[in-house]
Motif scaffolding. Structure first.
Motif, PDB file in Angstrom:
ATOM      1  N   THR A 251     -46.354 -27.969 -38.634  1.00 17.49           N
ATOM      2  CA  THR A 251     -47.314 -28.704 -39.560  1.00 17.49           C
ATOM      3  C   THR A 251     -48.558 -27.972 -39.822  1.00 17.49           C
ATOM      4  OG1 THR A 251     -47.909 -30.035 -37.806  1.00 17.49           O
ATOM      5  CG2 THR A 251     -46.096 -30.995 -39.082  1.00 17.49           C
ATOM      6  N   ALA A 252     -49.159 -27.293 -38.706  1.00 20.69           N
ATOM      7  CA  ALA A 252     -50.336 -26.582 -38.851  1.00 20.69           C
ATOM      8  C   ALA A 252     -50.515 -25.423 -37.816  1.00 20.69           C
ATOM      9  CB  ALA A 252     -51.518 -27.803 -38.559  1.00 20.69           C
ATOM     10  N   VAL A 253     -51.354 -24.653 -37.851  1.00 26.47           N
ATOM     11  CA  VAL A 253     -51.506 -23.828 -36.868  1.00 26.47           C
ATOM     12  C   VAL A 253     -53.258 -23.279 -37.154  1.00 26.47           C
ATOM     13  CG1 VAL A 253     -51.519 -21.843 -38.832  1.00 26.47           C
ATOM     14  CG2 VAL A 253     -51.089 -21.329 -36.165  1.00 26.47           C
ATOM     15  N   GLU A 254     -53.631 -23.146 -35.816  1.00 26.43           N
ATOM     16  CA  GLU A 254     -55.137 -22.896 -35.595  1.00 26.43           C
ATOM     17  C   GLU A 254     -55.416 -21.673 -34.837  1.00 26.43           C
ATOM     18  OE1 GLU A 254     -59.536 -24.783 -33.993  1.00 26.43           O
ATOM     19  OE2 GLU A 254     -57.490 -25.848 -33.981  1.00 26.43           O
ATOM     20  N   ILE A 255     -56.071 -20.685 -35.298  1.00 20.74           N
ATOM     21  CA  ILE A 255     -56.173 -19.252 -34.717  1.00 20.74           C
ATOM     22  C   ILE A 255     -57.299 -18.895 -34.712  1.00 20.74           C
ATOM     23  CG2 ILE A 255     -55.673 -16.750 -35.015  1.00 20.74           C
ATOM     24  CD1 ILE A 255     -53.255 -17.667 -36.613  1.00 20.74           C
ATOM     25  N   VAL A 256     -57.916 -18.581 -33.322  1.00 26.89           N
ATOM     26  CA  VAL A 256     -59.400 -18.036 -32.876  1.00 26.89           C
ATOM     27  C   VAL A 256     -59.042 -16.438 -32.426  1.00 26.89           C
ATOM     28  CG1 VAL A 256     -61.393 -18.307 -31.632  1.00 26.89           C
ATOM     29  CG2 VAL A 256     -60.157 -20.190 -32.415  1.00 26.89           C
ATOM     30  N   GLN A 257     -59.600 -15.627 -33.423  1.00 27.86           N
ATOM     31  CA  GLN A 257     -59.562 -14.298 -32.722  1.00 27.86           C
ATOM     32  C   GLN A 257     -61.078 -13.889 -32.499  1.00 27.86           C
ATOM     33  OE1 GLN A 257     -57.013 -10.937 -34.428  1.00 27.86           O
ATOM     34  NE2 GLN A 257     -59.081 -10.341 -35.281  1.00 27.86           N
ATOM     35  N   ARG A 258     -61.089 -13.434 -31.293  1.00 28.68           N
ATOM     36  CA  ARG A 258     -62.640 -13.034 -30.893  1.00 28.68           C
ATOM     37  C   ARG A 258     -63.089 -11.590 -31.058  1.00 28.68           C
ATOM     38  NH1 ARG A 258     -60.649 -17.279 -27.954  1.00 28.68           N
ATOM     39  NH2 ARG A 258     -62.044 -18.932 -27.305  1.00 28.68           N
ATOM     40  N   GLU A 259     -62.218 -10.716 -31.140  1.00 28.02           N
ATOM     41  CA  GLU A 259     -62.333  -9.464 -31.670  1.00 28.02           C
ATOM     42  C   GLU A 259     -61.109  -8.784 -32.239  1.00 28.02           C
ATOM     43  OE1 GLU A 259     -61.605  -6.969 -27.370  1.00 28.02           O
ATOM     44  OE2 GLU A 259     -63.213  -8.543 -27.263  1.00 28.02           O
ATOM     45  N   ALA A 260     -61.307  -7.330 -32.945  1.00 25.61           N
ATOM     46  CA  ALA A 260     -60.082  -6.638 -33.305  1.00 25.61           C
ATOM     47  C   ALA A 260     -59.195  -6.263 -32.053  1.00 25.61           C
ATOM     48  CB  ALA A 260     -60.566  -5.595 -33.736  1.00 25.61           C
ATOM     49  N   LEU A 261     -57.897  -6.547 -32.222  1.00 23.55           N
ATOM     50  CA  LEU A 261     -57.068  -6.166 -31.294  1.00 23.55           C
ATOM     51  C   LEU A 261     -56.434  -4.972 -31.802  1.00 23.55           C
ATOM     52  CD1 LEU A 261     -57.191  -9.295 -30.949  1.00 23.55           C
ATOM     53  CD2 LEU A 261     -55.049  -9.246 -30.409  1.00 23.55           C
ATOM     54  N   PRO A 262     -56.366  -3.833 -30.966  1.00 22.16           N
ATOM     55  CA  PRO A 262     -55.996  -2.493 -31.314  1.00 22.16           C
ATOM     56  C   PRO A 262     -54.551  -2.325 -31.478  1.00 22.16           C
ATOM     57  CG  PRO A 262     -57.718  -2.179 -29.719  1.00 22.16           C
ATOM     58  CD  PRO A 262     -57.519  -3.687 -29.930  1.00 22.16           C
ATOM     59  N   ALA A 263     -53.790  -1.942 -32.406  1.00 21.63           N
ATOM     60  CA  ALA A 263     -52.304  -1.785 -32.469  1.00 21.63           C
ATOM     61  C   ALA A 263     -51.857  -0.907 -31.340  1.00 21.63           C
ATOM     62  CB  ALA A 263     -51.952  -1.368 -33.798  1.00 21.63           C
ATOM     63  N   THR A 264     -52.635  -0.270 -30.669  1.00 25.23           N
ATOM     64  CA  THR A 264     -52.175   0.636 -29.487  1.00 25.23           C
ATOM     65  C   THR A 264     -52.545   0.103 -28.053  1.00 25.23           C
ATOM     66  OG1 THR A 264     -54.074   1.911 -29.768  1.00 25.23           O
ATOM     67  CG2 THR A 264     -52.107   2.899 -30.944  1.00 25.23           C
ATOM     68  N   GLY A 265     -52.874  -1.167 -28.082  1.00 25.38           N
ATOM     69  CA  GLY A 265     -53.432  -1.655 -26.912  1.00 25.38           C
ATOM     70  C   GLY A 265     -52.324  -2.386 -25.979  1.00 25.38           C
ATOM     71  N   GLU A 266     -52.638  -2.646 -24.771  1.00 20.38           N
ATOM     72  CA  GLU A 266     -51.736  -3.481 -23.810  1.00 20.38           C
ATOM     73  C   GLU A 266     -52.216  -4.837 -23.742  1.00 20.38           C
ATOM     74  OE1 GLU A 266     -50.145  -3.132 -19.284  1.00 20.38           O
ATOM     75  OE2 GLU A 266     -49.880  -1.215 -20.521  1.00 20.38           O
ATOM     76  N   TYR A 267     -51.211  -5.919 -23.974  1.00 20.95           N
ATOM     77  CA  TYR A 267     -51.744  -7.340 -23.769  1.00 20.95           C
ATOM     78  C   TYR A 267     -50.870  -8.034 -22.722  1.00 20.95           C
ATOM     79  CZ  TYR A 267     -54.013  -5.385 -28.176  1.00 20.95           C
ATOM     80  OH  TYR A 267     -54.694  -4.947 -28.747  1.00 20.95           O
ATOM     81  N   GLU A 268     -51.578  -9.299 -22.618  1.00 19.24           N
ATOM     82  CA  GLU A 268     -50.669 -10.217 -21.781  1.00 19.24           C
ATOM     83  C   GLU A 268     -50.590 -11.555 -22.624  1.00 19.24           C
ATOM     84  OE1 GLU A 268     -51.153 -10.571 -17.199  1.00 19.24           O
ATOM     85  OE2 GLU A 268     -52.374 -12.319 -17.923  1.00 19.24           O
ATOM     86  N   LEU A 269     -49.547 -12.063 -22.659  1.00 16.66           N
ATOM     87  CA  LEU A 269     -49.187 -13.079 -23.542  1.00 16.66           C
ATOM     88  C   LEU A 269     -49.151 -14.381 -22.703  1.00 16.66           C
ATOM     89  CD1 LEU A 269     -46.765 -11.819 -26.116  1.00 16.66           C
ATOM     90  CD2 LEU A 269     -49.093 -11.733 -26.317  1.00 16.66           C
ATOM     91  N   HIS A 270     -49.703 -15.371 -22.940  1.00 16.85           N
ATOM     92  CA  HIS A 270     -49.338 -16.736 -22.111  1.00 16.85           C
ATOM     93  C   HIS A 270     -49.014 -17.603 -23.313  1.00 16.85           C
ATOM     94  CE1 HIS A 270     -52.209 -15.958 -18.308  1.00 16.85           C
ATOM     95  NE2 HIS A 270     -51.989 -14.793 -19.265  1.00 16.85           N
ATOM     96  N   SER A 271     -48.303 -18.619 -22.761  1.00 14.91           N
ATOM     97  CA  SER A 271     -47.743 -19.738 -23.735  1.00 14.91           C
ATOM     98  C   SER A 271     -47.441 -21.149 -23.019  1.00 14.91           C
ATOM     99  CB  SER A 271     -46.548 -19.369 -24.560  1.00 14.91           C
ATOM    100  OG  SER A 271     -45.983 -20.220 -25.457  1.00 14.91           O
ATOM    101  N   TYR A 272     -47.788 -22.213 -23.404  1.00 12.17           N
ATOM    102  CA  TYR A 272     -47.417 -23.596 -23.108  1.00 12.17           C
ATOM    103  C   TYR A 272     -47.545 -24.718 -23.916  1.00 12.17           C
ATOM    104  CZ  TYR A 272     -52.539 -23.909 -22.735  1.00 12.17           C
ATOM    105  OH  TYR A 272     -53.955 -23.707 -22.994  1.00 12.17           O
ATOM    106  N   VAL A 273     -47.174 -25.694 -23.372  1.00  9.20           N
ATOM    107  CA  VAL A 273     -47.089 -26.822 -24.466  1.00  9.20           C
ATOM    108  C   VAL A 273     -48.466 -27.723 -23.926  1.00  9.20           C
ATOM    109  CG1 VAL A 273     -45.867 -29.080 -24.995  1.00  9.20           C
ATOM    110  CG2 VAL A 273     -44.564 -27.217 -24.664  1.00  9.20           C
ATOM    111  N   GLU A 274     -49.163 -27.718 -24.904  1.00 12.39           N
ATOM    112  CA  GLU A 274     -50.560 -28.631 -24.533  1.00 12.39           C
ATOM    113  C   GLU A 274     -50.277 -29.965 -24.411  1.00 12.39           C
ATOM    114  OE1 GLU A 274     -55.195 -27.539 -25.585  1.00 12.39           O
ATOM    115  OE2 GLU A 274     -54.101 -28.510 -27.264  1.00 12.39           O
ATOM    116  N   GLY A 275     -49.360 -30.529 -25.203  1.00  8.73           N
ATOM    117  CA  GLY A 275     -49.315 -32.097 -25.121  1.00  8.73           C
ATOM    118  C   GLY A 275     -48.465 -32.507 -26.214  1.00  8.73           C
ATOM    119  N   LEU A 276     -48.181 -33.973 -26.056  1.00 13.19           N
ATOM    120  CA  LEU A 276     -47.596 -34.616 -27.003  1.00 13.19           C
ATOM    121  C   LEU A 276     -48.320 -35.684 -27.725  1.00 13.19           C
ATOM    122  CD1 LEU A 276     -43.849 -35.191 -25.796  1.00 13.19           C
ATOM    123  CD2 LEU A 276     -44.622 -33.242 -27.148  1.00 13.19           C
TER     124      LEU A 276
END
Length: 292
Positions: A101-126
């Motif tokens: 139904t909706a998406v909200e995105i906050v990007q704080r800086e450009a993310l280089p395509a050659t960078g290395e990242y750590e992903l986190h995911s969780y259910v905030e609530g119902l």
């Protein structure tokens, strides 16, 4: 919150199959809650497959080969983690039939395509919704220990509620039907003709091969007379046209599915944008603004 670190990104096809098989046994109802403790999935050491990125950029209308990731691409990276959470036995809502139904995105800086990242995911609530129950899934991207990107996606499971047959209540989202005030349409910028294979092309680039997006026959199994475009494709295509600064706060709401094939109008003014069918039905509304 319980943290579980993954060695690799989960494969989407088995998760979709598992979620589909479990869906008939999940009966959401008013007051549905998450089991505690909640689980946070963590995937370290993520590097971008540049060939997959280029395929995504092409199908969404972004320029291919830019130094930075498109602002919507981290959603693709984190989607397998979100799917693992939503297909799990302890997740109370059926995966089949969930509506983004909706998406909200906050990007704080450009993310280089050659960078290395750590992903986190969780259910905030119902949360209760006048048409059922809504779940909020959070995806975070960290680089060097710092949070550089995050999103909140809401998914609705439709079911009968106390408000289904009752008058509108302030306890539920949205104004009463008689008081809806439609804002004036935004100025049209471009018209896009969408092919019947768009869902398959985006599915190949993103990994999201939900049957409702692929073929007329599989879409009809879920109540659609034609396949529908992925909601995240519609947002990505709008943002590719609109342009997004390196740091941005984006909000988008999915109002109605885009049937394929079809023709849609992209409209925008200032930071606001929308996707509609001619001057009639609005499919997506959104805005881009600086982060707080």
């Amino acid at each position: 919150m319980h943290t579980r670190t993954l060695a690799a990104s989960p494969a989407l096809a088995p998760l979709l199959a598992r979620g589909a098989l479990a869906s008939p046994f999940k009966r959401p109802r008013p007051g549905s809650t998450l089991k505690t403790p909640a689980t946070r999935l963590v995937l370290p050491g993520v590097r971008i497959d540049l060939a997959k990125l280029a395929a995504y950029e092409r199908v969404c209308g972004y320029g291919v080969g830019a130094d930075a990731l498109p602002v919507t691409y981290p959603h693709v990276l984190g989607f397998p983690l979100a799917m693992r959470l939503m297909s799990a036995r302890e997740f109370p809502l059926p995966l089949l039939g969930l509506v983004h139904t909706a998406v909200e995105i906050v990007q704080r800086e450009a993310l280089p395509a050659t960078g290395e990242y750590e992903l986190h995911s969780y259910v905030e609530g119902l949360a209760p919704h006048r048409r059922g129950t809504e779940a909020t899934l959070v995806t975070e991207v960290r680089a060097g220990g710092s949070l550089v990107w995050e999103s909140r996606s809401t998914y609705l499971a439709r079911h009968r509620t106390e408000q289904t047959e009752a008058p509108w209540s302030k306890a539920h989202a949205g104004p009463p039907p008689g008081e809806v005030r439609k804002p004036p349409p935004l100025p049209a910028i471009a018209e896009w003709r969408l092919g019947g294979d768009l869902g398959r092309r985006y599915g190949a680039a993103s990994g999201d091969r939900n049957p409702i997006h692929l073929h007329p026959l599989t879409a009809r199994l879920f109540g659609f007379r034609k396949p529908i475009a992925h909601g995240m494709w519609t947002v990505a295509r709008c943002l590719a046209e609109h342009g997004v600064p390196e740091a941005a706060h984006i909000k988008a709401e999915f109002r109605a599915p885009v049937l394929l094939p079809g023709t849609v109008t992209y409209a925008a003014k200032g930071g606001a944008f929308e996707l509609r069918r001619g001057g009639e039905r609005v499919h997506v509304t959104g805005e881009v603004r600086p982060p707080a």
